[in-house]
Design a protein around this motif. Structure first.
Motif, short mmCIF file in Angstrom:
data_model
loop_
_atom_site.label_atom_id
_atom_site.label_comp_id
_atom_site.label_asym_id
_atom_site.label_seq_id
_atom_site.Cartn_x
_atom_site.Cartn_y
_atom_site.Cartn_z
N TYR A 109 45.35 -23.00 25.19
CA TYR A 109 46.79 -22.84 24.97
C TYR A 109 47.09 -22.15 23.63
CZ TYR A 109 46.36 -26.44 28.52
OH TYR A 109 45.98 -27.13 29.65
N GLU A 110 46.04 -21.70 22.95
CA GLU A 110 46.23 -20.99 21.69
C GLU A 110 46.97 -19.67 21.92
OE1 GLU A 110 42.43 -23.42 21.35
OE2 GLU A 110 43.36 -22.11 22.85
N SER A 111 47.60 -19.17 20.89
CA SER A 111 48.29 -17.88 20.97
C SER A 111 47.26 -16.76 20.94
CB SER A 111 49.26 -17.72 19.81
OG SER A 111 48.53 -17.52 18.60
N ILE A 159 47.20 -14.31 18.95
CA ILE A 159 46.85 -14.05 17.55
C ILE A 159 45.76 -15.01 17.09
CG2 ILE A 159 47.71 -14.15 15.18
CD1 ILE A 159 50.41 -13.18 16.20
N GLU A 160 45.89 -16.29 17.45
CA GLU A 160 44.87 -17.27 17.08
C GLU A 160 43.52 -16.93 17.71
OE1 GLU A 160 46.47 -21.64 16.74
OE2 GLU A 160 47.50 -20.66 18.42
N LEU A 161 43.54 -16.54 18.98
CA LEU A 161 42.28 -16.25 19.67
C LEU A 161 41.65 -14.97 19.14
CD1 LEU A 161 43.27 -17.22 23.32
CD2 LEU A 161 41.92 -18.54 21.68
N ASP A 162 42.46 -13.97 18.80
CA ASP A 162 41.92 -12.73 18.24
C ASP A 162 41.25 -12.97 16.90
OD1 ASP A 162 42.52 -10.97 20.31
OD2 ASP A 162 44.52 -10.52 19.55
N ALA A 163 41.68 -14.01 16.19
CA ALA A 163 41.11 -14.31 14.88
C ALA A 163 39.85 -15.19 14.98
CB ALA A 163 42.15 -15.00 14.00
N ASN A 164 39.54 -15.64 16.18
CA ASN A 164 38.39 -16.54 16.39
C ASN A 164 37.14 -15.71 16.66
OD1 ASN A 164 36.51 -18.45 17.28
ND2 ASN A 164 38.07 -19.70 18.28
N GLU A 165 36.42 -15.35 15.61
CA GLU A 165 35.26 -14.48 15.75
C GLU A 165 34.13 -15.16 16.51
OE1 GLU A 165 35.11 -11.35 15.09
OE2 GLU A 165 37.14 -11.29 14.25
N ILE A 166 33.97 -16.45 16.36
CA ILE A 166 32.91 -17.17 17.10
C ILE A 166 33.18 -17.09 18.60
CG2 ILE A 166 31.90 -19.44 17.53
CD1 ILE A 166 32.39 -20.11 14.60
N LEU A 167 34.43 -17.30 18.98
CA LEU A 167 34.81 -17.20 20.39
C LEU A 167 34.55 -15.81 20.93
CD1 LEU A 167 36.32 -18.15 22.98
CD2 LEU A 167 38.44 -17.37 21.87
N LYS A 168 34.96 -14.79 20.19
CA LYS A 168 34.81 -13.42 20.67
C LYS A 168 33.35 -13.02 20.82
CE LYS A 168 37.71 -11.31 17.83
NZ LYS A 168 38.58 -10.20 17.31
N LYS A 169 32.50 -13.52 19.93
CA LYS A 169 31.07 -13.23 20.05
C LYS A 169 30.49 -13.88 21.30
CE LYS A 169 30.04 -12.47 15.15
NZ LYS A 169 29.36 -13.00 13.93
N ASN A 212 46.42 -21.95 34.07
CA ASN A 212 46.82 -21.31 32.81
C ASN A 212 45.71 -20.36 32.37
OD1 ASN A 212 48.54 -21.15 30.32
ND2 ASN A 212 46.67 -21.94 29.39
N THR A 213 46.08 -19.23 31.77
CA THR A 213 45.10 -18.21 31.42
C THR A 213 45.30 -17.64 30.03
OG1 THR A 213 46.44 -16.38 32.30
CG2 THR A 213 44.93 -17.47 33.84
#
Length: 380
Positions: A219-221, A223-233, A272-273
């Motif tokens: 449910y993060e925004s 912007i929050e997800l784009d800033a999560n480098e661990i998630l993106k990796k 939810n996506t």
């Protein structure tokens, strides 16, 4: 002297792009792409700001549609158009045609009428649009009450400001359009880096992953997800490994598959996506991404199906006397960061449980933003 080429700019759904008549562009693909890049980025090929061109510096505003009459247009009573979608890859100075775009598709029939390619009829105009990138057909109906395209209306598309006239898009034959199969790995779920995923292609290749398996809520925004480098990796590691198994080859420099993080719905939808396209979190969800996600929701065994929310109450089943039955599925609401996206599916399922997607319907809106010529720098 600069080169000028006729074009129009449309908002289609929650995207924006330039529209060209194919006859106004070179037949040679290399020359065509040079012109498109110059139109979108100017002299600064690879400049992520696109400051010298008409691009909007995001993937949602760096899109191009090339439209022409289909070869069978004269042989049938149905208006038939060919639609080729080009995505300018931000910061790379390159174009990809490996995917299509359902949002930009909403502007195809309005463009064809505005450019004189096809005539309008009263009160609506319909056309079959052949999707060149991936195959398949979309039957589109737009509002033309006075013989002109009507853009004003009361239809709201989440992720777009204001309201507009509805555009009905009915997709046919898009199952496995890019990957060759609805479930291209041959499985309903796969494991990559110890994480369970569902890989699906009902118009858009997509990898579905549970939010909790990525140590987020879902449910993060954006912007929050784009800033999560661990998630993106993590997402990119999964994407690179699963791409070849989805018959997409090496996807390092491709914009597919999309990565869709799913969680339980909060607003009465079916799921939810949060979707990465593929490296930036979408502020909403793509049209065909929503179709692929909704499709996964109604097929038992996928990770999405295990998370159905209260929206599954809208499912209707009708029994037919033959060995097959049809599920008529309406108003499947897929939640996303800026609201929801409703998908209508019609599927055919036999006694063995094999599923065939008959069609997928969505409602979009579009608006003509500008009409005229784009000027290309003389370095070409």
């Amino acid at each position: 002297m600069q080169l000028s080429i006729p074009c129009m700019q449309f908002r289609g759904g929650s995207s924006k792009g330039l529209f060209f008549n194919a006859k106004d562009l070179p037949a040679d693909i290399t020359e065509r792409d040079k012109i498109i890049l110059a139109a979108m980025e100017g002299a600064g090929h690879g400049d992520p700001r696109q400051i010298d061109g008409l691009g909007g510096a995001t993937s949602l505003t760096s899109k191009v549609a090339i439209i022409s009459l289909s070869a069978n247009h004269q042989q049938t009573l149905t208006k038939s158009l060919d639609y080729l979608f080009l995505q300018v890859v931000i910061g790379k100075g390159k174009i990809t045609t490996s995917q299509t775009c359902g949002n930009i598709l909403a502007g195809v029939v309005p463009f064809a009428i505005e450019s004189g390619m096809i005539p309008a009829t009263i009160p609506t105009t319909s056309a079959e649009v052949q999707i060149i990138n991936t195959g398949g057909t979309c039957e589109i109906t737009i509002q033309t009450p006075n013989g002109f395209v009507e853009y004003a209306g009361t239809t709201k598309v989440d992720g777009v400001t204001g309201t507009a006239a509805p555009i009905i898009c009915n997709y046919l034959n898009i199952e496995g359009a890019t990957c060759g199969a609805l479930f291209p790995t041959g499985n309903l779920t796969d494991f990559v880096d110890g994480i369970e995923v569902t890989c699906i292609d009902n118009g858009m290749p997509e990898v579905l992953i549970r939010a909790e398996d990525l140590n987020i809520t879902g449910y993060e925004s954006p912007i929050e997800l784009d800033a999560n480098e661990i998630l993106k990796k993590k997402l990119e590691s999964i994407r690179l490994q699963i791409g070849p198994r989805m018959n997409l080859g090496d996807v390092k420099d491709k914009t597919i598959p999309k990565m869709c993080i799913v969680s339980l719905p909060k607003e009465g939808g079916i799921i939810n996506t949060r979707t990465f396209i593929p490296h930036v979190c979408h502020e909403a969800i793509g049209v065909l991404g929503a179709v692929s996600t909704a499709t996964a929701c109604v097929i038992e065994g996928t990770i999405a199906n295990k998370m159905l929310g209260i929206g599954h109450r809208t499912l209707e089943t009708k029994q037919f006397p033959a060995s097959k039955f049809q599920n008529l599925i309406s108003e499947l609401s897929v939640e996303h960061p800026s609201g929801e996206f409703t998908v209508n599916l019609e599927i055919e399922k036999d006694e063995a449980g094999q599923v065939k997607i008959k069609n997928a319907g969505v409602i979009r809106t579009a608006r003509l933003l500008s009409k005229g010529e784009v000027f290309i720098p003389n370095f070409l």
